[in-house]
Design an enzyme around this catalytic site. Structure first.
Site, short mmCIF file in Angstrom:
data_model
loop_
_atom_site.label_atom_id
_atom_site.label_comp_id
_atom_site.label_asym_id
_atom_site.label_seq_id
_atom_site.Cartn_x
_atom_site.Cartn_y
_atom_site.Cartn_z
N ASN A 7 0.87 -1.18 0.00
CA ASN A 7 0.00 0.00 0.00
C ASN A 7 0.90 1.23 0.00
OD1 ASN A 7 -1.75 2.06 0.52
ND2 ASN A 7 -2.58 1.21 2.43
N ARG A 91 -2.82 -2.24 -3.12
CA ARG A 91 -4.00 -1.41 -2.88
C ARG A 91 -3.95 -0.26 -3.89
NH1 ARG A 91 -4.92 3.46 1.19
NH2 ARG A 91 -7.14 3.69 0.83
N HIS A 180 -12.72 3.19 0.59
CA HIS A 180 -12.64 2.23 1.72
C HIS A 180 -13.37 0.92 1.39
CE1 HIS A 180 -12.31 5.90 4.65
NE2 HIS A 180 -11.10 5.39 4.44
N ARG A 241 -11.01 16.81 6.93
CA ARG A 241 -11.88 17.02 5.75
C ARG A 241 -13.29 17.39 6.18
NH1 ARG A 241 -10.59 11.33 2.98
NH2 ARG A 241 -8.59 11.19 4.03
N GLU A 384 -7.96 -4.87 5.74
CA GLU A 384 -7.93 -4.65 4.29
C GLU A 384 -6.83 -5.49 3.64
OE1 GLU A 384 -7.91 -0.57 5.68
OE2 GLU A 384 -8.96 -0.01 3.85
#
Ligand code: ADP
Length: 417
Positions: A7, A91, A180, A241, A384
Site C-alpha cells: 500500500n 492497494r 474504503h 476534511r 484490508e
C-alpha cells in the site's frame, strides 16, 4: 500461496507478507519518509521480532528493495529466496468505472490507472509508483490491483449520480465512486460470519471511522450506497476534511477571501473537519480529552461527528428497507466507546439494545448489543490487507474472488444518452 501486500502513499510503503491459504501474516511493516532525510523501515515478524532500519531511501523502488532485503534477511526475515513470493497485491485507491473488481496488472491495466490519475491525483500516482517498483524487483511475479472503489461499483445510478447536468457524467465521469471498499467488504462479511447468517439475507450499515471516514449501506452483500463521493471528501466529518456541505458556500468563501483553487482545495481537505471546527486537533483521542477538559469547540466537533454518523444510519436503514446490523471499524470506530455510545444513543427505536458494558471494554472484535437485540451492533477491527491477499490469490489462480461475488454487472451508464 505467499502474497506481498503493498500500500503505497506519497512518501510511504505499508506492507504485509501473508500466507493466504492459512490467512497468516508472516511479517508486516512500514517504510516511512521516502525521499526525505531519515527514512525509516520498521518490520515486525509474526514471532514479535522487530527490526528498525534508517537510511536514505530515495524513492519507492529503493523502498521495495529495502522491504525485500528485510524479508530475505537471515536474522529478521521470513523467506530465503525471492521465489517464495508468489504474487504481489497492490492497494489501488481509484479504479473509476474501469474496475468493478480486482485484476491482474497488465500493460492495459496500467494505462487505465494512468488515465485515472486525473480524477485521483492524490493517490493513484503513488500506487502506480509502487507497482512499477515491484515490477522492477520482482519481474516474474504476478501483480494484482485491488481497488478502494470497486466494492461500491454495485451502486445504482440513483445513488451514484449527482444532480448536475448529465453531460458532466458523460464528459468527465463525474459521479459518486465511494472509497474504503475493501474495509466495508471485510467488516460486512465478518459480521455475517459472527451472526452465522448468510450475508445475502442481511442489511448492514458499515462505519469506517479513521482519519478518513465513510459509511456504506450493504444490502444482501452488495454496497448500495456510501458516504464518500467523487473524491474522499464527501460525507462524514473527518479529521481534516469537511464532508458534506452546501457546495455554494465554497464559492462564496473563495470570493470573499480571494482564494485560488489550490487554496480552496487545501481548506476543505486539510483545514476542515475536526481540526477546523475545534481549532484544537484532528485526532479524535485529543478531541475527547479536550472535550472532557471543558473545551467547548472540541465538544461541538465531537457532536457534529457523531450526528452525521447517526444521520446516515437512519438514511441507510430507510434505503435498505430495514436494518440487521451496524459495524464500527477504523481507528475511531474500533477504539472510541464514546463515539459508539453517542451514535447509538437514539437508535433504540430501530431495535438497538445497546450494551454499555460491552461497549466500554472487551475483546477487540465483539458485539456491543445485548443478546436478542433486534439490530446487532459490532466492533470489528478491519483487515484490508487480508482482503487484498485473498483477492490476489484468487485472481492469480484464475478464480473469481469472494469480493466480486455480488458484483453482477457494471452500473455505468454508457448506454444512456
Ligand atoms: P487512518 O484512517 O489514517 O488509517 P486510523 O484508522 O488509524 O487512521 O484512525 C485514526 C483515528 O483513530 C484518529 O482520529 C485517532 O485519534 C483515532 N483513535 C485511535 N485510538 C483511539 C481511542 N482510543 N479513542 C478515540 N479515538 C482513537
Amino acid at each position: 500461496m505467499n502474497i506481498l501486500v503493498v500500500n503505497c502513499g506519497s512518501s510511504s510503503i505499508k506492507y504485509q507478507f501473508i500466507e493466504a491459504d492459512s490467512r497468516t501474516t508472516m511479517a508486516r511493516g512500514l517504510v516511512d519518509r521516502i525521499g526525505m532525510s531519515g527514512a525509516v523501515l520498521t518490520n515486525t515478524r509474526h514471532d514479535g521480532d522487530v527490526i528498525r532500519l534508517t537510511g536514505d531511501i530515495l524513492d519507492h523502488a529503493m523502498g521495495v528493495e529495502y522491504v525485500l532485503a528485510v524479508l530475505l534477511s537471515k536474522n529478521h526475515g521470513v523467506i530465503s529466496d525471492k521465489s517464495e513470493i508468489h504474487a504481489v497485491g497492490h492497494r489501488v485507491v481509484h479504479g473509476a468505472e474501469d474496475f468493478v473488481g480486482s485484476v491482474l496488472i497488465t500493460e492495459d491495466v496500467l494505462q487505465s490507472l494512468r488515465d485515472n490519475i486525473e480524477i485521483a491525483p492524490l493517490h493513484n500516482p503513488h500506487n502506480i509508483r509502487g507497482i512499477m517498483a515491484c515490477r522492477q524487483h520482482l519481474p516474474d511475479v504476478p501483480q494484482v490491483g485491488v481497488f478502494d472503489t470497486a466494492f461500491h461499483q454495485s451502486m445504482e445510478p440513483a445513488a451514484f449520480l449527482y444532480g448536475i447536468p448529465y453531460i458532466f457524467y458523460q464528459k468527465y465521469r463525474i459521479r459518486r465512486y465511494g472509497f474504503h471498499g475493501t474495509s466495508h467488504f471485510y467488516v460486512a462479511n465478518r459480521i455475517a460470519e459472527l451472526l452465522e447468517r448468510p450475508i445475502e439475507s442481511l442489511k448492514i450499515v458499515t462505519c469506517h471511522l479513521g482519519n478518513g471516514c465513510s459509511m456504506a449501506a450493504v444490502k444482501n452483500g452488495a454496497s448500495i450506497d456510501t458516504t464518500m463521493g467523487f473524491t474522499p471528501l464527501e460525507g462524514l466529518l473527518m479529521g481534516t476534511r469537511c464532508g458534506d456541505l452546501d457546495p455554494q458556500l465554497i464559492l462564496y468563501i473563495m470570493g470573499k477571501e480571494e482564494l485560488t483553487l489550490a487554496e480552496a482545495t487545501t481548506l476543505l481537505n486539510k483545514h476542515s473537519g475536526l481540526i477546523g471546527v475545534s481549532g484544537e486537533s484532528s485526532d479524535m483521542r485529543e478531541i475527547e480529552q479536550a472535550m472532557d477538559a471543558g473545551h467547548a469547540r472540541a465538544r461541538i466537533a465531537f457532536e457534529m461527528f457523531c450526528h452525521r454518523v447517526r444521520k446516515y444510519i437512519g438514511a441507510y436503514a430507510a434505503e435498505m428497507g430495514g436494518l440487521d446490523a451496524i459495524v464500527f471499524t477504523g481507528g475511531i470506530g474500533e477504539n472510541s466507546p464514546k463515539v459508539r455510545e453517542s451514535v447509538c444513543s437514539t437508535l433504540r427505536f430501530l431495535g438497538v439494545d445497546f450494551d454499555t458494558d460491552a461497549n466500554a471494554q472487551g475483546p477487540k472484535e465483539r458485539l456491543i448489543t445485548r443478546p436478542g437485540s433486534h439490530v446487532v451492533v459490532g466492533v470489528i477491527p478491519t483487515n484490508e490487507e487480508l482482503v487484498i491477499a485473498l483477492d490476489t490469490m484468487h485472481i492469480v489462480r484464475g478464480e473469481t474472488p469472494p469480493s466480486m461475488k455480488h458484483m453482477k454487472r457494471n452500473r455505468q451508464l454508457d448506454a444512456v444518452t
